[in-house]
Each structure stands twice: as structure tokens, then as C-alpha cells.
Design an enzyme around this catalytic site. Structure first.
Site, PDB file in Angstrom:
ATOM      1  CG  HIS A   1      35.361  30.482  -3.804  1.00  0.00           C
ATOM      2  ND1 HIS A   1      34.915  30.877  -5.125  1.00  0.00           N
ATOM      3  CD2 HIS A   1      34.771  31.012  -2.762  1.00  0.00           C
ATOM      4  CE1 HIS A   1      34.976  31.390  -5.161  1.00  0.00           C
ATOM      5  NE2 HIS A   1      34.639  32.073  -3.216  1.00  0.00           N
TER       6      HIS A   1
ATOM      7  CG  ASN B   1      29.105  31.383  -6.507  1.00  0.00           C
ATOM      8  OD1 ASN B   1      29.528  31.290  -7.424  1.00  0.00           O
ATOM      9  ND2 ASN B   1      28.232  33.127  -6.580  1.00  0.00           N
TER      10      ASN B   1
ATOM     11  CG  ASP C   1      32.854  30.629   0.882  1.00  0.00           C
ATOM     12  OD1 ASP C   1      32.120  31.508   0.978  1.00  0.00           O
ATOM     13  OD2 ASP C   1      32.605  30.486  -0.318  1.00  0.00           O
TER      14      ASP C   1
END
Ligand SMILES: [Zn+2]
Length: 479
Positions: free
Chosen positions: A247, A321, A348
Site C-alpha cells: 500500500h 492507513n 487492503d
């Protein structure tokens, strides 16, 4: 189609005049497929008059998607998701393989936890292939290494302390060396925790206007710098050391990885649908795509001046996040995908209960329930002319498979096998309709996590059918 239930072998399925996308052969075009007894019995590419009227804007067939980063929350947080609901959500999103993160409770730091996850997957009846990473550190505590050798023997695909970075450079060095000896990577969540303490949103104009504590770009850049420096050193001791950074969300972070790859460091990375498509202005209430929020010179438009605010501010489903960044950062994620700096799109997928999200913005749990909306986001990029359809399919199939194939200790895993539309192979595919849209909603999401900023929005590309390893994984109830 009528007949099989989820988990049962697809005995016969025929699809005439569809658009086939085969990322292994690099071919796309009109074609027909026939599945018999779970195997792809025939793949027939159409030409001439037979192909007439078949376009890439209608029914599309592609290999089943592979997600290298998902959270199914079991064991420990079954209110947010279970392996069973996660698999159902994955199949609805077109995925036939997932790799789960080990930040469960207890953490997946020894083989017993992996066995619990596997037995939940078997009990679910879903044919979606469930893989996992083991924790880097015992209990994800950042102090001592987990039972890495035993975890590797049990079949984890790599090691990660995701949710947090590997705590210290010293621990990361040991982990890279030991994982490398096992032929496995460290999968890193790159974040400098000192810089992000108390941070709520990407540092910049939107956070300033909204009074949210800034999360500086340097938090990701610092961490990636550390990770690359440690990798370069660790390679001196163990040439099989491998690093995958997950990510990645900023232009500066992606530039560092691009340069490291050019210098032939064995590093790979991925980007997420939300960092490709959403930006920090969504927290103010904008809902325009990232590529609509940038001017011709690459500068962010002003959502307040533009009157772009169509939703309420401080929607906690946007707290994630790393945080949603600027339109230029989103454009950099896309450029990285296109030029190969990023090998894959990962979701994610981070489902949360309402309780964990119905709080002040800065106190909300991080994460977006995203495994069912990844395809729709990528197809929105395709519709906007920002990505080709084959490139979108590659990012979900051969891209992640190639990452896993680069990890010697995981290369025999099903997640690493090349997935093409190949006669004689087990059918592992998704059928979706680009001429049909579906509405993201609490009822349409199979995930327990309803924490999506896309609730109420229509996305292109309704998934009609997902077949995993010859078995029915998902079928549109309305088809
Ligand atoms: Zn993470």
C-alpha cells in the site's frame, strides 16, 4: 446457470460471445468458453462474422483475481469479519485467491493460528483459496522474531507486521535474512510511527482547513528509505532476502522504489484501489475521483472553490492507513502501476464494525472494506481512459502472481500459478458485465464491514459469476 451451490463443482457452463481477457498470452478479444466438470473444456477465440458485435463494453471473462493483502479478522475480531464472510465478499469481488494479514488475535505468529484459519476456510464451503502471511515478530510485538521456520513449513507466503511497520531496523535486518533463507519475503507496512503519532489525515491543505492533525509524506518516505537501506545490507549476508512494500501511497515513496528497482534491489510493491481513486478532499465531502481533482499542470483543484462537496465532512470510512493523499499522489500510484514500479493492486480489505467507526474522525479505526469494490474502481479508471482493460486485469491477476513467483519458498503456491484462459486447466475465472452497474450498499456488500465511502454509489462492472478452482464461488442472484 442453474445447479451448483457455492463450493460445488461447476459441471457445465457455456458462455457465448463474450470479451475474453487472457493476461498470460496477452490476448484479448471476442470468444466463447465452455466449462465441463470444473475444467476449462474449450476456449474459442472468435473471428470475422462470428465476432461481430462482441465488444469489451459488455460481458468480460478474465482469470480469477488474486489479492495479496486482505484482513478477514478471524480469529479474534469476528464481529468485523470472518473467514467465511471474507471469502463470500472476495468471490463477489471476482477474487479466487486471497493472502491474509496476520494481525489477528492471537496474531498469526505460530502454525496453530494458520490451522484455525484454514479450518474456518474449509468449514465455510467457499472454494476461494485462502493463504496467509505469518507475523514477523512474536505477537507482532516488534521485539523478537516469530516462529518463522515453523510458519514457513506450515505454508505461509511471507512475513509481515502489517498494521504497523517492522519496529526496528535491527529486527527488520534479521527478518529479511531469516525469511530470505526460507525463500520468503518481508511484506512491509512503511510508516515512521514517530512522525505519525497523533496524525489524522494527510498533511496539507485539506487537513489544515479541516483542523485535522497532519500525517506527513515523510512518514512513508522515511520508512521506505530505512527498509531499502536495510535490504541492501541484508543482501550481503543473504542474497535471497526479498522485500515487498505494500500500500505505497505517495509520489515520493514510489519514486524511491522506482530508483531502487532500477538499481536492481529485489524489492516489489503494490498500490490500493482507494489510493488510486480517492483523495484527502473526500474527507471534506468531495466524491469526485482523484483524476477529476487535478488540473492540467498536475495541481490539486480546490474542492471548496469548485463546489465539489456533495457529502458530509469527516466520514470515518475514509480514515485509512496510510491516509488518502493528494490527487498528485493518486496520479503517481497510477503511473507506478502503468510503468511497472508497482506490480499489483491489492485491496487492503479492512472491515470494521460500526462501533469502531462511529466516533470522532481521528479516533476511528483505520481501514476500508474494499474487496468488493476494487474491480469497480479499476473499471472506472478504464472508463475514464486512464488505464487499459488488460492492464487492469493484469494488476489483479498476473501482476500479483508474478510477485509471489519471485519468492522461492512460495512459488509452488496456488497464488503463484500463472492464470490464463487455457483449455484443460481448472476453471478459475470471473465473468463481469461492463454494461451493467451495481449499487454499493449495506445489503449488496457480502462483507460484514460496511465501512465504505462508496455506499450509495453505482460502480461499473457487475460480477455475474466467479469460479474458483472449478467450483462455484459466486453467482449473481439476479442473473
Ligand atoms: Zn498496512
Amino acid at each position: 446457470m442453474s445447479g451448483p451451490k457455492v463450493g460445488e463443482t461447476v459441471e457445465r457452463f457455456e458462455l457465448e460471445k463474450a470479451w475474453l481477457v487472457d493476461p498470460v498470452s496477452g490476448r484479448e478479444g471476442p470468444g466463447e468458453i465452455v466449462v465441463v466438470d470444473g475444467m476449462l473444456d474449450s476456449v474459442n477465440w472468435l473471428e470475422g462474422a462470428e465476432a461481430e458485435g462482441v465488444t469489451a463494453d459488455g460481458i468480460v471473462v478474465a482469470p480469477g483475481f488474486i489479492d495479496l493483502h486482505a484482513h478477514f479478522r478471524e480469529p479474534g475480531f469476528e464481529d468485523a469479519e470472518t473467514v467465511a464472510t471474507g471469502c463470500a465478499a472476495a468471490a463477489h469481488g471476482g477474487y479466487t485467491s486471497v493472502v491474509l494479514m496476520p494481525n489477528t488475535s492471537p496474531a498469526l505468529d505460530e502454525p496453530g493460528v494458520l490451522e484455525r484459519i484454514r479450518s474456518a476456510a474449509r468449514a465455510s464451503g467457499s472454494p476461494v483459496a485462502v493463504h496467509a502471511y505469518g507475523a514477523v515478530s512474536a505477537g507482532r510485538g516488534g521485539e523478537q522474531l516469530s516462529a518463522m521456520g515453523e510458519l514457513a513449513d506450515a505454508g505461509v507466503l511471507g512475513f509481515s507486521d502489517d498494521g504497523a511497520p517492522v519496529k526496528t531496523a535491527r529486527l527488520l535486518r534479521s527478518a529479511l535474512i531469516y525469511a530470505g533463507m526460507l525463500g520468503l519475503p518481508v511484506v512491509e507496512h512503511a510508516e515512521d510511527l514517530e512522525l505519525t503519532a497523533g496524525a489524522e489525515a494527510h498533511e496539507g491543505y485539506v487537513a489544515s482547513v479541516m483542523g485535522l492533525a497532519g500525517w506527513p509524506t515523510a512518514a512513508e518516505v522515511n520508512a521506505i528509505s530505512r527498509d531499502l537501506a536495510v535490504l541492501a545490507d541484508a543482501l550481503g549476508d543473504e542474497p535471497r532476502a526479498r522485500l515487498h512494500i505494500t500500500h505505497v501511497s505517495t509520489l515520493a515513496g514510489l519514486d524511491l522504489i522506482r530508483r531502487a528497482k532500477a538499481a536492481e534491489l529485489p524489492v516489489t510493491c503494490d498500490v490500493t484501489p482507494h489510493h488510486l481513486a480517492f483523495t484527502d478532499e473526500w474527507i471534506a465531502g468531495s466524491r469526485r475521483w482523484a483524476w477529476e481533482a487535478i488540473d492540467g499542470r498536475g495541481r490539486s483543484r480546490d474542492p471548496w472553490a469548485d463546489g465539489a462537496l456533495t457529502a458530509g465532512p469527516y466520514d470515518t470510512s475514509l480514515r485509512v492507513n496510510p491516509p488518502l493523499a493528494t490527487p498528485a499522489d493518486a496520479a503517481a500510484c497510477l503511473a507506478a502501476l502503468v510503468d511497472g514500479t508497482a506490480s499489483a493492486v491489492v485491496t487492503d480489505h479492512a472491515p470494521h464494525t460500526i462501533v469502531d467507526k462511529e466516533v470522532e474522525f481521528g479516533k476511528a479505526s483505520n481501514g476500508i472494506s474494499g474487496i468488493e469494490t476494487a474491480l469497480g474502481i479499476l473499471l472506472s479508471l478504464v472508463d475514464a481512459g486512464k488505464l487499459t482493460l488488460p492492464a487492469a486485469v493484469r494488476a489483479l491477476t498476473t501482476g500479483p502472481a508474478a510477485v509471489v513467483a519471485g519468492w522461492a519458498g512460495a512459488a509452488s503456491s496456488a497464488a503463484a500459478r500463472p492464470r490464463g484462459l487455457v483449455e484443460g486447466a481448472p476453471a478459475d475465472l470471473v465473468v463481469f458485465d461492463r454494461s451493467d452497474r451495481w449499487t454499493v450498499g449495506e445489503a449488496t456488500l457480502r462483507s460484514k464491514g460496511k465501512n465504505s465511502p462508496l455506499l450509495g454509489r453505482d460502480l461499473p462492472g457487475r460480477v455475474i459469476l466467479t469460479i474458483a478452482n472449478g467450483k462455484l464461488a459466486y453467482e449473481d442472484p439476479e442473473a
